[in-house]
Design an enzyme around this catalytic site. Structure first.
Site, PDB file in Angstrom:
ATOM      1  N   CYS A 199     -16.776 -25.709  24.171  1.00  0.00           N
ATOM      2  CA  CYS A 199     -16.115 -26.246  22.986  1.00  0.00           C
ATOM      3  C   CYS A 199     -16.948 -26.241  21.927  1.00  0.00           C
ATOM      4  O   CYS A 199     -18.079 -26.831  22.143  1.00  0.00           O
ATOM      5  CB  CYS A 199     -15.440 -27.699  23.137  1.00  0.00           C
ATOM      6  SG  CYS A 199     -14.926 -28.169  21.831  1.00  0.00           S
TER       7      CYS A 199
ATOM      8  N   GLU B   1      22.581  -7.253   4.923  1.00  0.00           N
ATOM      9  CA  GLU B   1      21.292  -7.150   5.505  1.00  0.00           C
ATOM     10  C   GLU B   1      21.432  -7.756   6.702  1.00  0.00           C
ATOM     11  O   GLU B   1      21.886  -8.998   6.828  1.00  0.00           O
ATOM     12  CB  GLU B   1      20.332  -7.555   4.570  1.00  0.00           C
ATOM     13  CG  GLU B   1      18.849  -7.081   4.638  1.00  0.00           C
ATOM     14  CD  GLU B   1      18.689  -6.068   3.995  1.00  0.00           C
ATOM     15  OE1 GLU B   1      19.533  -5.258   3.342  1.00  0.00           O
ATOM     16  OE2 GLU B   1      17.416  -5.866   3.954  1.00  0.00           O
TER      17      GLU B   1
ATOM     18  N   GLU C 149       0.875  -1.202  -0.033  1.00  0.00           N
ATOM     19  CA  GLU C 149      -0.044  -0.014  -0.047  1.00  0.00           C
ATOM     20  C   GLU C 149       0.920   1.099  -0.118  1.00  0.00           C
ATOM     21  O   GLU C 149       0.486   2.308  -0.830  1.00  0.00           O
ATOM     22  CB  GLU C 149      -0.936   0.092   1.264  1.00  0.00           C
ATOM     23  CG  GLU C 149      -2.259   0.161   0.796  1.00  0.00           C
ATOM     24  CD  GLU C 149      -3.322  -0.710   1.421  1.00  0.00           C
ATOM     25  OE1 GLU C 149      -3.661  -0.632   2.687  1.00  0.00           O
ATOM     26  OE2 GLU C 149      -3.263  -1.922   0.808  1.00  0.00           O
TER      27      GLU C 149
ATOM     28  N   LYS D  35      17.175 -10.987  -2.484  1.00  0.00           N
ATOM     29  CA  LYS D  35      16.787  -9.632  -1.976  1.00  0.00           C
ATOM     30  C   LYS D  35      16.298  -9.947  -0.508  1.00  0.00           C
ATOM     31  O   LYS D  35      15.203 -10.304  -0.216  1.00  0.00           O
ATOM     32  CB  LYS D  35      15.797  -8.796  -2.610  1.00  0.00           C
ATOM     33  CG  LYS D  35      15.444  -7.352  -2.094  1.00  0.00           C
ATOM     34  CD  LYS D  35      14.781  -6.465  -2.868  1.00  0.00           C
ATOM     35  CE  LYS D  35      14.768  -5.043  -2.474  1.00  0.00           C
ATOM     36  NZ  LYS D  35      14.278  -5.021  -1.136  1.00  0.00           N
TER      37      LYS D  35
HETATM   38  S1  IVH Z   1      22.323  -3.830  -3.194  1.00  0.00           S
HETATM   39  C1  IVH Z   1      23.488   0.124  -4.797  1.00  0.00           C
HETATM   40  N1  IVH Z   1      21.806  -6.532  -2.817  1.00  0.00           N
HETATM   41  O1  IVH Z   1      17.310  -3.811  -0.469  1.00  0.00           O
HETATM   42  C2  IVH Z   1      22.898  -1.141  -4.427  1.00  0.00           C
HETATM   43  N2  IVH Z   1      20.508  -4.657  -1.782  1.00  0.00           N
HETATM   44  O2  IVH Z   1      17.361  -0.918  -2.367  1.00  0.00           O
HETATM   45  C3  IVH Z   1      22.998  -1.307  -3.071  1.00  0.00           C
HETATM   46  N3  IVH Z   1      18.796  -5.579  -0.308  1.00  0.00           N
HETATM   47  O3  IVH Z   1      17.539  -1.451   1.199  1.00  0.00           O
HETATM   48  C4  IVH Z   1      21.682  -2.510  -2.562  1.00  0.00           C
HETATM   49  N4  IVH Z   1      19.124  -7.825  -0.484  1.00  0.00           N
HETATM   50  O4  IVH Z   1      19.444  -3.306   1.930  1.00  0.00           O
HETATM   51  C5  IVH Z   1      21.280  -5.131  -2.531  1.00  0.00           C
HETATM   52  N5  IVH Z   1      21.405  -8.794  -2.396  1.00  0.00           N
HETATM   53  C6  IVH Z   1      21.015  -7.388  -2.121  1.00  0.00           C
HETATM   54  C7  IVH Z   1      19.984  -6.862  -1.246  1.00  0.00           C
HETATM   55  C8  IVH Z   1      19.888  -5.787  -1.254  1.00  0.00           C
HETATM   56  C9  IVH Z   1      18.438  -6.901   0.056  1.00  0.00           C
HETATM   57  C10 IVH Z   1      17.982  -4.401   0.270  1.00  0.00           C
HETATM   58  C11 IVH Z   1      19.042  -3.303   0.696  1.00  0.00           C
HETATM   59  C12 IVH Z   1      18.457  -1.898   0.303  1.00  0.00           C
HETATM   60  C13 IVH Z   1      17.203  -2.484  -0.694  1.00  0.00           C
HETATM   61  C14 IVH Z   1      17.538  -2.182  -2.187  1.00  0.00           C
END
Ligand code: IVH
Length: 676
Positions: free
Chosen positions: A415, A180, A37, A123
């Site tokens: 129940c 992360e 959202e 990610k």
């Molecule tokens: S690269 C300039 N790789 O996703 C590139 N980010 O906007 C920097 N994140 O808040 C990020 N997994 O914390 C990258 N394998 C990954 C990632 C990752 C999670 C998060 C990161 C950021 C957001 C990207």
């Protein structure tokens, strides 16, 4: 949002709305609305600004990285800004092709030019952290904040066991590693379960839990709550040779001792990225942690530099999303479900909603205390979360005025399945049916549990059949199962000669089992698979388990007062002993004295260990597993009964106590030789 007359008014209202939600998300770690959202509001503002460029202001949330510094934590100015990446919200494989096409276009590549090499990663859904190492030592950890200035969280991040305090094999003056911090799903579930049982506030999702813990002022809270970390990039670097490819960089970080996820790959061309996206989608539910997408990065770092940035985002990377694990929908009603153990759970009947890749119309509300605390009433718009194999749950309500008075939900006193009295145990938040096997709900689930793969493993005895057997009054107690014959079975609906014969054979086969499986199959409250195995190993014979006193039960690994009492209560009830006797009479058997046929050597049998500090090559969990596999016990605190304290770097009070008590203190190398 109400209809507004002018675009300027709409933009202002959207900005205010976005700022408010961003504050709740980034600063308070307590969002009110699901991410989808928030994204929708953000996209509305972007569309509006694209249509009316004159409305664009430099301080619009679309023009800067949002996030703020929390009062109380020290600000840290990032040597290299921490940027975010563009998100591709088309969750189909087409999203990957679009990115590849955009990059090729930006590089002005001919259609027949060879495919580009990408690093493809998960990610992770946590919070971005910058780890600053100087001369190989961790000197500072900081959050992203607004991208320019973050918060100093060295004290909490320093408690994360998998983050090395000292890098292996480098003394580079400056090496900033970015990655992360997140919480695994099982750790999150366990944390929330503990909070729930204590009647405390639960966390909405693992990411909020992780963010809340990292941004605590008090490090002792972080120490009790397991967090994890994966590295995925760099910040400031001085005096370290950065490998030319991103994939090689991650390999190098792993060699330095940093945790790097192994699901990553190198992909050639857009099709390969799409295949990675699809492959990980299939695996998503089975991963031990939440991901909200995958990330593609141009592998060659020189090419990354050539591509550069566009406004706030690099052109060489993209986050390709998956369907959101949280959505909002309407709570149409609340029903009570009766579990195998008689627990009454309020279940939300929802306006069906697509979440985490499937349509959800039921979700757990856990218990009445949580309902009250979250202020949820029928008719509300609620947030539903479905992640992995975890049962979908209602994590909160979206604050909205109600049309009229709606009363609080009340738990029934009886129940809903069998009409027996429903009672709340002392010190427990849960109501339970007191009907036991008399209650059809518990009978069905007791049978299903008994027949389960990790229990008696009766193939073919599933939901539908159990339903027929119980509802038809054919089976009332567990032992009656073994009296089923082909003649009786073929009378059932959809049961042919073949299936009936197969089931009888499966029942026959299930009779040879192990003591551990048998104990687990009885469905004794608080006795899970591991405890059942421990009981079998410890006592070796069923009669000894049945007759064990509380004191004797407490001697078993991981058996505490609650579990011991539950086992005692179970075997004190005559009808339970009868069930066990009848099952034995039906022919269920195991080798009494070798219940688990555990033949691995147990060099540490009878020894108690306490772990403290960070070991160079083993996480705390790994060390614990190894010790237990070798027959040893791991305790939480040092006493005279402790045989060894295994101390790593930054060992604290436990080490002092061990010295004071004269307990042997060993390091990881010594532990390894004991294990061998
Ligand atoms: S690269 C300039 N790789 O996703 C590139 N980010 O906007 C920097 N994140 O808040 C990020 N997994 O914390 C990258 N394998 C990954 C990632 C990752 C999670 C998060 C990161 C950021 C957001 C990207």
């Amino acid at each position: 949002m109400p209809e507004m007359s002018t675009p300027a008014e709409r933009a202002a209202a959207l900005r205010a709305e976005i700022e408010r939600h961003a504050h709740r998300y980034y600063t308070q770690d307590a969002p009110e609305i699901p991410d989808v959202e928030y994204d929708r509001l953000f996209q509305q503002l972007q569309a509006l600004e694209a249509e009316h460029p004159e409305l664009l202001t430099p301080d619009s949330p679309t023009q800067r990285v949002i996030g703020a510094v929390l009062d109380g934590l020290q600000p840290v100015r990032h040597a290299v800004p921490m940027l975010s990446i563009k998100t591709e919200t088309d969750t189909t494989p087409a999203g990957a092709l679009k990115f590849d096409a955009a990059v090729r276009n930006a590089l002005k590549l001919a259609p027949d030019a060879p495919p580009l090499r990408y690093a493809a990663e998960l990610k992770f859904d946590g919070l971005a952290i910058n780890l600053r190492y100087e001369a190989g030592r961790l000197v500072q950890a900081a959050t992203r904040g607004d991208g320019e200035t973050g918060e100093d969280v060295t004290h909490t991040v320093g408690t994360i066991a998998s983050i090395p305090k000292q890098l292996r094999g480098t003394a580079a003056p400056v090496l900033e590693v970015r990655g992360e911090v997140f919480m695994r799903r099982d750790d999150f579930e366990a944390l929330n379960e503990r909070q729930r049982e204590a009647g405390l506030k639960t966390f909405v999702n693992p990411r909020n839990a992780a963010a809340g813990i990292v941004r605590q002022l008090d490090a002792s809270i972080a120490r009790q709550r397991p967090l994890s970390f994966f590295a995925y990039g760099l910040g400031d670097v001085q005096g370290w040779d950065v490998p030319p490819a991103h994939s090689g960089l991650l390999d190098a970080l792993a060699v330095l001792g940093l945790p790097v996820d192994t699901h990553r790959t190198v992909a050639e061309g857009g099709e390969a990225l799409a295949a990675f996206h699809a492959g990980i989608a299939a695996e998503r539910d089975a991963l031990p942690f939440d991901i909200d997408g995958v990330v593609y990065k141009i592998d060659n770092r020189a090419l990354q530099q050539q591509l550069g940035f566009k406004s706030r985002e690099p052109r060489w990377a993209v986050a390709h999303k998956y369907p959101a694990q949280e959505q909002s929908t309407q709570l149409a009603g609340i029903e009570i479900q009766v579990g195998r153990t008689g627990k009454l759970t309020p279940v939300a009947k929802l306006q069906p909603v697509f979440v985490g890749g499937t349509t959800v119309s039921n979700a757990t509300l856990h218990n009445r205390f949580e309902l009250r605390r979250k202020g949820i009433r029928i008719g509300d718009t609620v947030i539903v979360r479905r992640a992995g194999d975890v049962i979908p749950e209602v994590v909160g309500r979206v604050p909205q005025p109600r049309a009229g008075y709606v009363p609080n939900f009340r738990m029934p006193r009886a129940c809903p399945v069998c009409g027996s009295q429903a009672l709340r145990e002392r010190g427990s938040v849960d109501y339970r049916c007191t009907g036991g096997l008399f209650c059809a709900a518990q009978r069905k689930q007791a049978l299903l549990h008994f027949a389960g793969r990790r229990m008696m493993d009766i193939e073919g005895l599933g939901d539908k059949l159990v339903e027929q057997l119980v509802d038809g009054g054919i089976i009332r107690t567990l032992p009656e199962l073994y009296k089923l014959g082909v003649v009786k079975l073929v009378e059932l609906e959809r049961m042919g000669d073949r299936s009936a014969a197969n089931l009888v054979a499966a029942l026959e086969k299930s009779k040879r089992t192990t003591l551990g499986r048998f104990l687990f199959s009885l469905g004794i409250r608080h006795v899970g698979e591991a405890t059942a195995k421990d009981l079998a190993r410890h006592f070796g014979a069923l009669d000894r388990v049945m007759d064990a006193s509380l004191e004797q039960l407490l001697e078993v690994n991981d058996v505490g007062p609650v579990v011991a009492q539950s086992i005692r209560s179970f075997f004190e009830q005559t009808h339970n002993r009868e069930v066990v006797e009848q099952l034995r009479a039906a022919g269920i058997a195991w080798d009494e004295h070798d219940g688990e046929a555990d033949l691995t050597p147990k060099p540490l049998a009878g020894k108690t260990f306490v772990l403290t500090g960070t070991l160079p090559g083993l996480s705390r969990e790994e060390a614990k597993e190894k010790i237990e596999a070798a027959g040893g016990k791991v305790a939480g605190s040092v006493s005279k009964k402790t045989d060894y304290v295994v101390a790593g770097e930054e060992a604290g009070s436990k080490l002092e106590k061990a010295r004071a008590l004269g307990v042997a203190v060993i390091d990881e190398a010594a532990l390894r030789s004991l294990l061998a």
